[in-house]
Structures are given as structure tokens and as C-alpha cells.
Design a protein around this motif. Structure first.
Motif, mmCIF file in Angstrom:
data_model
loop_
_atom_site.group_PDB
_atom_site.id
_atom_site.type_symbol
_atom_site.label_atom_id
_atom_site.label_comp_id
_atom_site.label_asym_id
_atom_site.label_seq_id
_atom_site.Cartn_x
_atom_site.Cartn_y
_atom_site.Cartn_z
ATOM 1 N N SER A 85 0.841 -1.209 0.000
ATOM 2 C CA SER A 85 0.000 0.000 0.000
ATOM 3 C C SER A 85 0.866 1.244 0.000
ATOM 4 O O SER A 85 2.041 1.205 0.355
ATOM 5 N N ILE A 86 0.225 2.357 -0.393
ATOM 6 C CA ILE A 86 0.895 3.653 -0.323
ATOM 7 C C ILE A 86 -0.135 4.646 0.212
ATOM 8 O O ILE A 86 -1.309 4.585 -0.154
ATOM 9 N N ILE A 87 0.301 5.522 1.139
ATOM 10 C CA ILE A 87 -0.597 6.521 1.714
ATOM 11 C C ILE A 87 -0.128 7.901 1.254
ATOM 12 O O ILE A 87 1.064 8.232 1.366
ATOM 13 N N LEU A 88 -1.058 8.677 0.700
ATOM 14 C CA LEU A 88 -0.671 9.961 0.090
ATOM 15 C C LEU A 88 -1.448 11.125 0.701
ATOM 16 O O LEU A 88 -2.633 10.984 1.038
ATOM 17 N N ASN A 89 -0.724 12.253 0.821
ATOM 18 C CA ASN A 89 -1.366 13.487 1.297
ATOM 19 C C ASN A 89 -1.051 14.638 0.367
ATOM 20 O O ASN A 89 0.085 14.751 -0.137
ATOM 21 N N LYS A 90 -2.024 15.495 0.171
ATOM 22 C CA LYS A 90 -1.831 16.660 -0.695
ATOM 23 C C LYS A 90 -0.717 17.540 -0.132
ATOM 24 O O LYS A 90 -0.610 17.708 1.082
ATOM 25 N N CYS A 91 0.114 18.067 -1.033
ATOM 26 C CA CYS A 91 1.186 18.964 -0.596
ATOM 27 C C CYS A 91 1.024 20.283 -1.342
ATOM 28 O O CYS A 91 0.829 20.297 -2.558
ATOM 29 N N GLU A 92 1.078 21.404 -0.607
ATOM 30 C CA GLU A 92 0.854 22.724 -1.229
ATOM 31 C C GLU A 92 2.038 23.176 -2.073
ATOM 32 O O GLU A 92 1.890 23.913 -3.029
ATOM 33 N N ASN A 93 3.258 22.714 -1.711
ATOM 34 C CA ASN A 93 4.440 23.281 -2.387
ATOM 35 C C ASN A 93 5.141 22.243 -3.248
ATOM 36 O O ASN A 93 6.264 21.836 -2.940
ATOM 37 N N LEU A 94 4.479 21.834 -4.305
ATOM 38 C CA LEU A 94 5.121 20.863 -5.206
ATOM 39 C C LEU A 94 6.157 21.576 -6.072
ATOM 40 O O LEU A 94 5.945 22.719 -6.495
ATOM 41 N N VAL A 95 7.264 20.882 -6.323
ATOM 42 C CA VAL A 95 8.365 21.454 -7.106
ATOM 43 C C VAL A 95 8.242 20.999 -8.559
ATOM 44 O O VAL A 95 8.008 19.821 -8.830
ATOM 45 N N ALA A 96 8.383 21.934 -9.476
ATOM 46 C CA ALA A 96 8.315 21.609 -10.917
ATOM 47 C C ALA A 96 9.408 20.605 -11.300
ATOM 48 O O ALA A 96 10.467 20.566 -10.655
ATOM 49 N N THR A 97 9.135 19.798 -12.328
ATOM 50 C CA THR A 97 10.157 18.837 -12.770
ATOM 51 C C THR A 97 9.949 18.523 -14.242
ATOM 52 O O THR A 97 8.981 18.989 -14.852
ATOM 53 N N ASP A 98 10.850 17.779 -14.830
ATOM 54 C CA ASP A 98 10.744 17.397 -16.246
ATOM 55 C C ASP A 98 10.522 15.892 -16.330
ATOM 56 O O ASP A 98 11.159 15.121 -15.602
ATOM 57 N N VAL A 99 9.615 15.481 -17.177
ATOM 58 C CA VAL A 99 9.288 14.060 -17.337
ATOM 59 C C VAL A 99 9.410 13.687 -18.815
ATOM 60 O O VAL A 99 8.939 14.430 -19.679
ATOM 61 N N THR A 100 10.062 12.570 -19.082
ATOM 62 C CA THR A 100 10.118 12.013 -20.442
ATOM 63 C C THR A 100 9.676 10.564 -20.377
ATOM 64 O O THR A 100 10.214 9.786 -19.575
ATOM 65 N N THR A 101 8.688 10.207 -21.179
ATOM 66 C CA THR A 101 8.204 8.817 -21.134
ATOM 67 C C THR A 101 9.188 7.918 -21.881
ATOM 68 O O THR A 101 9.813 8.322 -22.873
ATOM 69 N N GLU A 102 9.331 6.696 -21.369
ATOM 70 C CA GLU A 102 10.268 5.726 -21.951
ATOM 71 C C GLU A 102 9.693 4.320 -21.803
ATOM 72 O O GLU A 102 8.741 4.113 -21.076
ATOM 73 N N VAL A 103 10.331 3.354 -22.454
ATOM 74 C CA VAL A 103 9.946 1.953 -22.233
ATOM 75 C C VAL A 103 10.316 1.572 -20.804
ATOM 76 O O VAL A 103 11.119 2.241 -20.165
ATOM 77 N N TYR A 104 9.687 0.538 -20.299
ATOM 78 C CA TYR A 104 9.955 0.059 -18.928
ATOM 79 C C TYR A 104 11.437 -0.300 -18.789
ATOM 80 O O TYR A 104 12.032 -0.832 -19.716
ATOM 81 N N PRO A 105 12.044 0.093 -17.664
ATOM 82 C CA PRO A 105 11.480 0.649 -16.430
ATOM 83 C C PRO A 105 11.456 2.173 -16.385
ATOM 84 O O PRO A 105 11.336 2.725 -15.302
ATOM 85 N N GLY A 106 11.500 2.842 -17.519
ATOM 86 C CA GLY A 106 11.405 4.309 -17.526
ATOM 87 C C GLY A 106 10.008 4.772 -17.189
ATOM 88 O O GLY A 106 9.116 3.967 -16.926
ATOM 89 N N PHE A 107 9.775 6.086 -17.241
ATOM 90 C CA PHE A 107 8.453 6.612 -16.893
ATOM 91 C C PHE A 107 7.434 6.142 -17.930
ATOM 92 O O PHE A 107 7.613 6.376 -19.123
ATOM 93 N N PRO A 108 6.368 5.460 -17.509
ATOM 94 C CA PRO A 108 5.449 4.826 -18.476
ATOM 95 C C PRO A 108 4.659 5.833 -19.299
ATOM 96 O O PRO A 108 4.078 6.770 -18.752
ATOM 97 N N THR A 109 4.608 5.598 -20.596
ATOM 98 C CA THR A 109 3.824 6.476 -21.477
ATOM 99 C C THR A 109 2.368 6.561 -21.018
ATOM 100 O O THR A 109 1.739 7.616 -21.118
ATOM 101 N N ASP A 110 1.849 5.475 -20.445
ATOM 102 C CA ASP A 110 0.431 5.454 -20.054
ATOM 103 C C ASP A 110 0.142 6.337 -18.852
ATOM 104 O O ASP A 110 -1.034 6.596 -18.547
ATOM 105 N N LEU A 111 1.200 6.796 -18.153
ATOM 106 C CA LEU A 111 0.972 7.724 -17.029
ATOM 107 C C LEU A 111 1.354 9.150 -17.380
ATOM 108 O O LEU A 111 1.191 10.070 -16.568
ATOM 109 N N GLY A 112 1.822 9.354 -18.608
ATOM 110 C CA GLY A 112 2.248 10.706 -19.005
ATOM 111 C C GLY A 112 1.106 11.708 -18.949
ATOM 112 O O GLY A 112 1.245 12.805 -18.407
ATOM 113 N N GLN A 113 -0.043 11.309 -19.496
ATOM 114 C CA GLN A 113 -1.182 12.241 -19.511
ATOM 115 C C GLN A 113 -1.706 12.528 -18.098
ATOM 116 O O GLN A 113 -1.841 13.691 -17.721
ATOM 117 N N PRO A 114 -1.957 11.494 -17.270
ATOM 118 C CA PRO A 114 -2.382 11.818 -15.883
ATOM 119 C C PRO A 114 -1.336 12.651 -15.136
ATOM 120 O O PRO A 114 -1.667 13.574 -14.405
#
Ligand code: EPZ
Length: 417
Positions: free
Chosen positions: A279-308
Motif C-alpha cells: 500500500s501507499i498513503i498519500l497526502n496533498k502537498c501545497e508546495n510541489l516542485v516543478a520537474t521534467d518528465v520524459t516517457t520511456e519503455v519500462y522501467p522508464g516513466f510509463p507512457t500510459d501515465l504521461g497524460q495523468p
């Protein structure tokens, strides 16, 4: 016809349980036809893609029994008939019947597959693999006829680490004479789930999850049982909901390792989460830091999560970027996020996203499965009411999404149009 109506701004508390992986289940169901007799598949998600596959399995005269998320498929009376265009275009995964029926009967007739409009979605790598094994492919308009007098194992190097082609060539090779080696194979975890199913049937496969898969052909495969692994994309989608609106939102039934790329981005952004076993427990955070994301094949950042993920980036302070490298057109949701007030500029495959922006509720359309999920996340954080049309896209891949969200406090419901 239905639409989704959401009143935004309500925190999410409680527990969301993750179901079986769509992109595993849609390969395991066709795979069952490789065996002689009855196979049982557990933890099958209740999504419309599943129902579309059931229609094809029934067309092929197999008996399907369903008890909740457990299905039994009996191939005793399987008839290898033409899979018509109406059924083939219902989903991308219909193409798995190519590898399965070619493998078992050395003959298959099927139409070009369907799937979300996120690119041209060719199947040339699949067909190249079938031909390398000795098959002959004839294409008349959108209908494919694939025949082989014999399938002989060989080494096949994929031009691209295609998930579907890796799986489809594995299917075609299980009954081939001799050894097949797939090089530059996709490493997505769902492929391990499929290898396990086939090996339990009596196949001889090793290496799934790596870039080299070895298949030694066999002559018989018997029915067996398998459990669909948790859906890492469904999990990631709800983890993003928790990052946006969580008030101790628990997402359970996950395999954290499968979401490592997303968790790494959460760490970069300062998302407030705690891992507890599966399980994972999550809480909203007011001060999120900007970042850069590039989708890649596994185990990189999944293309299917790029839009969300792009929705979370609208809530980060500063300039972020989302670069899509797998599909040509995963941008359908951006105009609607802009309509809601997001500050997004598109530069080819990269979206430059400036945050933090307040999103406002309005009327929007889902354009594809994951783009639709992104719009739900945006509506959940927007001020006021949002109405989302074309929601069939979303229901293809997210089991009970309305109930899963309303059960944790989201003001979301379906309305007839
Ligand atoms: C699977 O699609 C998933 N679908 C996709 O998820 C996912 O985005 C994709 O893998 C990548 O992870 C299913 O498993 C049903 P690919 P698949 O073959 O197998 C090109 C979702 O939202 N390509 O890995 O079709 C292709 O055009 C869906 O759940 C060829 O050029 O993806 C794309 O650019 C969307 N020729 C890239 O490779 C081919 O023969 C990746 O495709 C095959 C693919």
C-alpha cells in the motif's frame, strides 16, 4: 450514452484497491486459447476491453464461465474462424489472436486491430516476427491472412522494444520447431505474467522482463491457472489523485517496484507519501516542485501515465515539461486542460507546463483512455462543476472508476445524456 459529472475540490480519504492489470489481462485471455482444455484466469478487471475479448473467444467457439473476476476458458471445441472487423477493431489487443491462432493452427484470419487514437499504431514488428518464423502474411485492405506450413525457431531482433510484438512473437514461438530468441524484447512486467502463464501450461520460456527472451518450442500445452498482476497504471493514476487531493488516501494492492519511475518523480516534486508493504498513503502537498518528465519503455516513466502526470505538473510551482516519446499523439487532453485554465505550451512532443494554476470546471471531452483519466484528475481539483463526455474511452481501462473515487470522497457521478 453517459457523461461524468464532477464537483471539484473535495479531499480524498480512505482506501482504493487496485485491480488486475488491463495490459496483462488482454494478453492472458487470448493466451488461454494456446492450451488444450480449461484454463482459469484470476483477478481479471471488469473493463469493457475484457468484454470485447470475450466476444472474440466466444466467436471462436470456446466456452467462457465467469465468476466475479475469475474466468474459466475451455478450448475443447475451439473453431479457428475469421475474426470479423467489427470485433477486431474494438481494441488493440485483438492482435494477440494473430500469434495465438497462427501458433496453434498455422493459420489465422483477422482484421487490423483497434485501440485509442494515440498514433498510427502499426503492427509491422509483429508481422516481421511471424515471417521470420516462416509465416506468410497476406493483407487485403484491412484483413490479414497469415499461414505457415511450419513455424521454425530463429533469432528475431525487434526494431523497437514493442510490448505487443514481444508478446505476440512469444505466442507464435511456443509451438515452433526449435529455439526462438527475441532480442531487444520489451521489458514491461506484464510480459513476465504472460510467460508464467505459458510456462505453467508446459511451455519452455525464459527471460521475460529482460531484453532477451528464449522460447524452446513444445508440441503440447495444457490448461492451467494464472492470476493477473496488479495494474501499475491504474495504481499510478490513483497515486496521482492522492498527490493532488489526498487526505491520508491509501492505494492498496500495488507492487511499489512496478511504479518506481513515478515514485522517483514524486520524490523530485516533494509529493507527500508513505509506503507500507503493498500500500501507499498519500497526502496533498501545497508546495510541489516543478520537474521534467520524459516517457520511456519500462522501467522508464510509463507512457500510459504521461497524460495523468501532466495534471500534477499544472499544480507544481514553476516550469515543468512532459515529453512523450512512445506514441505520436498523446496530446488530446491538453486543449481541455488549457480550457480549464492550465498554462501549457506544446512544442512537438513536449508540453511546457507552468504552475501552479487554478483549474476551473467546464465541459470537456475524453479523447482516449489515459487522456480521459487525466481529465478526471483535473476535474477533481478544479473549482466548480466539470462535465466529461465521450467517457467510453475511460471505461475501457479503469474498473469501477466512479465508485472507487466516490467511495473516498470525490463528488463524481454518471448522468445519462
Ligand atoms: C501496449 O501497447 C499497451 N497496450 C499500451 O497501453 C502502452 O502504451 C504500450 O504497450 C507501451 O507501453 C496494451 O498492452 C493493450 P508497443 P502496444 O507495441 O503493444 C510502435 C493503454 O493506455 N510500434 O509497445 O500497442 C508503436 O507505434 C495502452 O493502456 C511499431 O512501430 O505498444 C509505438 O510508437 C495505450 N510497430 C511504439 O512502437 C509495431 O509493430 C510502442 O508500441 C508495434 C509497435
Amino acid at each position: 450514452m453517459e457523461k461524468i459529472v464532477i464537483e471539484g475540490g473535495f479531499p480524498l480519504s480512505g482506501t482504493i484497491s487496485i485491480g488486475g492489470a488491463k495490459n496483462s489481462a488482454v494478453a492472458l485471455i487470448p493466451a488461454a486459447l494456446l492450451a488444450d482444455g480449461v484454463s482459469t484466469i484470476k483477478n481479471v478487471p471488469n473493463i469493457t476491453d475484457r468484454d470485447a475479448l470475450f466476444d472474440i473467444v466466444k466467436l471462436l467457439n470456446c466456452d467462457i464461465k465467469q465468476d466475479g473476476n475469475v474466468i474459466n476458458i475451455d478450448t475443447t471445441n475451439l473453431k479457428n474462424v475469421l475474426i470479423n472487423q467489427e470485433l477486431s477493431v474494438k481494441l488493440r489487443a485483438s492482435y494477440y489472436f494473430m500469434g495465438v491462432l497462427l501458433s496453434k493452427y498455422k493459420h489465422v484470419e483477422i482484421y487490423f486491430p483497434g485501440g485509442c487514437n494515440i498514433g498510427t499504431r502499426p503492427i509491422d514488428i509483429h508481422l516481421k516476427g511471424f515471417k521470420a518464423l516462416g509465416a506468410k502474411v497476406t493483407k487485403r485492405k484491412h484483413k490479414y491472412t497469415i499461414d505457415a506450413s511450419n513455424l521454425v525457431g530463429t533469432e528475431i531482433k525487434l526494431d523497437f522494444a514493442s510490448v505487443g510484438a514481444t508478446i505476440n512473437i512469444m505466442f507464435a514461438a511456443v509451438y515452433a520447431t526449435g529455439r526462438t530468441i527475441i532480442k531487444n524484447a520489451a521489458k514491461e512486467v506484464e510480459i513476465i505474467n504472460i510467460m508464467d502463464f505459458l510456462n505453467k501450461m508446459g511451455a519452455k520460456i525464459e527471460g521475460a522482463g529482460t531484453d532477451t527472451i528464449i522460447i524452446d518450442g513444445v508440441t503440447k500445452l495444457h490448461g492451467t491457472e494464472i492470476e493477473v498482476i496488479p495494474d501499475r497504471i491504474e495504481a499510478g493514476t490513483y497515486m496521482l489523485a492522492g498527490a493532488l487531493l489526498g487526505n491520508n488516501l491509501k492505494v492498496t494492492g500495488i507492487i511499489p517496484e512496478h511504479n518506481k519511475a513515478l515514485l522517483n518523480k514524486f520524490d523530485e516534486m516533494g509529493v507527500n507519501y508513505k509506503l507500507e508493504g503493498n500500500s501507499i498513503i498519500l497526502n496533498k502537498c501545497e508546495n510541489l516542485v516543478a520537474t521534467d518528465v520524459t516517457t520511456e519503455v519500462y522501467p522508464g516513466f510509463p507512457t500510459d501515465l504521461g497524460q495523468p502526470m501532466s495534471v500534477l505538473l499544472t499544480q507544481a510551482n514553476g516550469t515543468s515539461s512532459m515529453t512523450e516519446t512512445i506514441w505520436e499523439n498523446r496530446k488530446g487532453h491538453y486543449p481541455y486542460l488549457q480550457k480549464m485554465g492550465a498554462n501549457i505550451n506544446l512544442e512537438n512532443q513536449t508540453a511546457i507546463i507552468k504552475g501552479k494554476t487554478i483549474l476551473k470546471g467546464t465541459e470537456i471531452n475524453a479523447t482516449d483512455l489515459r487522456g480521459g483519466a487525466a481529465l478526471i484528475l483535473a476535474a477533481l481539483i478544479a473549482t466548480g462543476k466539470t462535465t466529461i463526455y465521450e467517457i467510453d474511452y475511460i471505461l475501457r481501462g479503469y474498473e469501477n472508476i466512479i465508485n472507487k473515487l466516490s467511495d473516498v470522497g470525490a463528488k463524481i457521478h454518471l448522468e445519462q445524456i
